[in-house]
Every structure is written in C-alpha cells, then in structure tokens.
Design an enzyme around this catalytic site. Structure first.
Site: not given
Ligand code: KPL
Length: 311
Positions: A103, A184, A188, A192, A202, A256
């Site tokens: 990531n 991405k 994130n 996150n 989430n 998630n």
C-alpha cells in the site's frame, strides 16, 4: 527457473498468492518464522481447500541458493519491504524481477531506484484475511493491476498478469501504475487513519460524527492529487470527484475493518508513513495545506507510541 516464484511476507495477500500460484508453478512462501506446510484457503464461494505449500524461513532459504527465483514477490507491509528484500540479498541475483504489493507510495519509488533489475508494482482489490497460522480466507474476488513506475517493463508485466489470470486471480498489465497507486493512496488516507483512530468499521464514517472529517481530509488530499497530476478514476477532475470515489469505497467496504484498524488492534506499527508520509511530503513540495493530514499522522504516532514505545 524463469517460472519459479518466491513470495516473502506470509500475510493474507502472500498466502493467497501462494495458494493460487502453487498448483501452476514452483512457488515458495518465505517468512521469519516457521508455519505449518499444510495450509487452508476458504474461497469467496465458501469452499475450504487444503494445500501443501512450500514454506521456508529466512534461515532455511539461505543454503538453497541454487534454486534461484524467476520472480520475487514482496508482500510485507510497506515499512518492512526494504528490510525483507535486504534479508534475501545474498540469495537473489540483482537481475531478478521484483513485484511490490505494498500500500502507499513509499517502498515503490525507493526500491525502484535502488534495485538494478526490473521492479513491478501491483495494486490489488483482492479481499483476504488470515484466520490463523494455517488458514487464510479469500473474502472476495478483486482485480490486480501491474506495471512499473518508469514504463520500461510492459512485456514482463503482461507475462505476470497472464500467470496470475491462469492462477485464478484477475490481473491486467497497465502503463499508469503510478496514478493507480496514488488513487489507492487517496482512498487509504481518507479512510484508514480515521477508522483506526476511532475504532470503527468503514461504513461508520458516513455517520455525522465522522463524515465532516472525511470531507476535510479529502479536501487536502484532492488538492495534492491535482498538483501531482493524478486523475480520479472518473471523468470529473475536481475535489468532488475524489470525494465521490471515497464515499463509493466506504459504501463498498462498509462492513470492513480497515487494515490500519487491524494493525492498531493487534498493536502493530501502522502504514501511516507509507500512506500519509508521501501526501505530506507532496503538500510541502507544492506549498499546499496539510494541517488535517499532519494532525492524523501525529495522532496515529501517539497511538503507536502507546503500545510500541518511542521507536
Ligand atoms: O484498502 C483498504 C484497507 O483496509 O487498507 C480499504 C480500501 C480502506 C478497505 O478497508
């Protein structure tokens, strides 16, 4: 040995790759500690399959220098990727193609710069999580995009994508992997840190308590993306396009527990350096605002220090 795959990092993606590639090609999964060779994978359709995987610890792989890898996949967390590569330096020729599955955007430019051989980067939406030392759940089918940062290894990316497709993992070689990694990263960064700091799933980011914070993060991130020339994956190019993309991912992954929340719960170092780090560095370079990103980074650093000490 062209088709031999070594995978260092037996986390969820590493194990999913090993399960998928092993029936097709010589595959070795490498980790720091020994794991049972009999491994189970639960498919997205709910079927459990047992497979004998070839597993090695770093100490065991050293004397086997003759079995050189055709590809070396690095599937560790972002901050461990360079150390993982260094730990195999004695047994991996510097012409070996690497595939980086991390990531963020920290390990990719550094390793691309430092490694003499080809370096491919992969970004995947395959959903997988570990349920023990001998089991991984492939929670949902996704797709993997593969390319290299300088667009010099298109043929290699295509060959690898073909192998992954044969192994049942949808994959496409692309010439815009840098943009895809940054897209991405944007998602994130918006999801996150907030879920990790607040201990929520989430989908809860849509609640009034958090949605304003999501908007504030995306405002900074969108300006950085525009300055970096990274397009959102839609026609529109403004801040709203980035916000819609983030809300779409929040919706798709509502249930998630994001990876950063899992790291905090397990008292592991988070990927804040690989996710917030490049954004803050870019904002500084372009003279853009990054107050919200900095505050998130500081708050995460404090949380990490509470269980890791001041590393
Ligand atoms: O990639 C993710 C992660 O958990 O790291 C998201 C997209 C936030 C899904 O949980």
């Amino acid at each position: 040995m062209k088709d031999t795959h070594w995978i260092i990092g037996p986390g969820a993606i590493g194990r999913l790759l090993a399960h998928s590639l092993s029936p097709l090609t010589a595959t070795t999964l490498i980790g720091r500690r020994a794991l049972p060779e009999q491994q189970a994978v639960t498919t997205p359709e709910g079927e459990q399959r047992l497979q004998h995987l070839k597993l090695c610890t770093l100490e065991q792989i050293a004397p086997k220098a003759h079995a050189l890898p055709g590809y070396l996949h690095i599937t560790t967390k972002a901050m461990a990727a360079e150390t993982a590569l260094a730990s195999l330096a004695d047994v991996t020729p510097t012409t070996t193609p690497l595939i980086l599955w991390q990531n963020g955007f920290l390990a990719q430019p550094r390793i691309t710069h430092a490694w003499p051989g080809p370096v491919l980067c992969a970004t995947t939406t395959e959903g997988a999580y570990l349920t023990g030392d001998d089991s991984v759940v492939h929670a949902g089918h996704g797709h993997t995009f593969i390319g290299d940062l300088n667009n010099q290894h298109g043929g290699l990316a295509q060959a690898l994508a073909q192998t992954l497709n044969q192994a049942g993992l949808g994959a496409t070689a692309v010439d815009d992997i840098r943009s895809r990694l940054w897209q991405k990263l944007a998602v994130n960064a918006a999801i996150n840190p907030l879920v990790a700091l607040n201990g929520v799933r989430n989908g809860e980011l849509r609640d009034a308590a958090y949605s304003g914070q999501v908007v504030a993060v995306v405002k900074e991130v969108a300006a950085i993306m525009i300055a970096e020339g990274t397009q959102p994956p839609s026609e529109a190019t403004d801040e709203n396009a980035w916000l819609s993309m983030v809300w779409q991912v929040v919706k798709n992954t509502a249930n998630n527990k994001a990876s950063m929340l899992q790291d905090v719960e397990a008292k592991r170092p988070t990927e804040r350096g690989a996710i917030l780090g490049p954004l803050i560095e870019s904002a500084q370079r372009h003279g853009l605002a990054y107050k919200v990103l900095r505050e998130l980074d500081e708050a995460l650093a404090e949380v990490e220090a509470s269980y890791l000490g001041n590393l």
